[in-house]
Design an enzyme around this catalytic site. Structure first.
Site, PDB file in Angstrom:
ATOM      1  N   ASP A 128      31.448  26.748  46.854  1.00 13.43           N
ATOM      2  CA  ASP A 128      31.967  25.716  45.957  1.00 13.43           C
ATOM      3  C   ASP A 128      32.776  24.634  46.676  1.00 13.43           C
ATOM      4  O   ASP A 128      33.778  24.909  47.324  1.00 13.43           O
ATOM      5  CB  ASP A 128      32.845  26.396  44.912  1.00 13.43           C
ATOM      6  CG  ASP A 128      33.314  25.448  43.815  1.00 13.43           C
ATOM      7  OD1 ASP A 128      32.856  24.295  43.799  1.00 13.43           O
ATOM      8  OD2 ASP A 128      34.120  25.878  42.976  1.00 13.43           O
TER       9      ASP A 128
ATOM     10  N   SER B  53      31.066  20.687  42.409  1.00  5.95           N
ATOM     11  CA  SER B  53      30.751  21.720  41.432  1.00  5.95           C
ATOM     12  C   SER B  53      29.997  21.123  40.243  1.00  5.95           C
ATOM     13  O   SER B  53      29.022  20.400  40.418  1.00  5.95           O
ATOM     14  CB  SER B  53      32.057  22.407  41.002  1.00  5.95           C
ATOM     15  OG  SER B  53      31.816  23.547  40.229  1.00  5.95           O
TER      16      SER B  53
END
Length: 304
Positions: A163, A43
């Site tokens: 993610d 991320s």
């Protein structure tokens, strides 16, 4: 000598903490960074790792982009969830502005980005970036939180990805010693000091967190940036650290590693301590103290 790696955890808008650590390392730990063979992240952590690896002089620009991005999200009533708000487009524009034309060449086989496959929900670490667009796409995929960042997942090589922090928040590479950075307290090399002295830990997506009252607040700030830009700046140790962090330990690690492989002639500040990387002694070390704990926190120092 054992390979040395550096990884940044998933963090959302708390990536400002990562930027503070990266700037500190860039300004005061260039010799240490020269020893880093591989970088990793998930991320927002992957974004900081990419900049630190490919173009560290752009860290300040990255910081300003983060402030502006956070302010833009805050001004919308529902933040990133506001209908019509294109979170991913904003992020892409920032990445394209900051990353150099040859960033993918510098990152190829050295940067390992954590992403999650939508179909299998399994984690994958991507380290091959034939083109700049490949690098940007993988970084976007690693930051795509379903529904928060949009509905349509990121497509890459014929598959869809989301993610990486959902399945592996803190990538640890299989070879060498991986130094860890996170805005959450835990068993890490660089992290905020935990004053609760709690011995209770919870593991989420391969990252251990110290159980304390601050976790819900930090998780909220990761997706909903705090209101004041000045508070956000103070939350980063780019200006002034709210909590001591163990950057000093990283510099001590550098000294011990250098002492192991080179005859640098530098006098050790603590000659009685063993090498952090392997617990062994060199000719400058005479004592037998135990290996320092890696999750201790230290103030940032600027005298190295």
């Amino acid at each position: 000598m054992c390979p040395l790696n550096l990884t940044f955890s998933a963090c959302g808008f708390l990536g400002i903490y990562h930027l503070g650590a990266a700037v500190a390392l860039h300004k005061h730990g260039n010799t240490l960074l020269s020893k880093i063979q591989n970088y990793a992240g998930a991320s927002g952590g992957a974004l900081v790792a990419a900049v630190l690896l490919s173009q560290p002089e752009k860290l300040e620009q990255c910081k300003e982009f983060t402030y502006g991005f956070a302010a833009d999200v805050r001004k919308h009533k529902l933040g990133a969830l506001t209908p019509g708000y294109d979170f991913m487009n904003q992020l892409r524009e920032g990445i394209e502005t900051i990353l150099s034309a040859d960033a993918h060449k510098k990152a190829h086989e050295r940067l390992h980005v954590s992403i999650t496959n939508v179909k299998t929900l399994k984690n994958c670490l991507i380290s091959s970036f034939p083109t700049r667009e490949d690098l940007i796409t993988v970084l976007l995929a690693s930051s795509f939180v379903p529904f928060y960042a949009g509905i349509k997942a990121v497509e890459y090589r014929g598959e869809t990805w989301i993610d990486g922090g959902l399945t592996n928040r803190l990538p640890i590479l299989p070879t060498g010693r991986t130094m860890t950075v996170s805005p959450f307290s835990g068993k890490l090399d660089i992290c905020p000091e935990d004053k609760s002295q709690s011995d209770l830990y919870v593991t989420i997506a391969k990252q251990e967190f110290i159980m304390n009252y601050r976790i819900p607040t930090l998780q909220k700030q990761a997706i909903s940036p705090i209101e004041s830009t000045q508070i956000l700046r103070r939350a980063s140790h780019l200006d002034r650290p709210p909590h001591p962090i163990s950057v000093t330990l990283c510099f001590q690690l550098l000294i011990h590693l250098t002492c192991t492989s080179l005859d640098c002639g530098r006098k050790q500040e603590h000659p009685e301590e063993p090498h952090i990387d392997a617990g062994r002694m060199c000719k400058h070390h005479t004592g037998g103290h135990p290996r320092p704990e890696l999750n201790r926190s230290y103030p940032v120092t600027t005298n190295l």
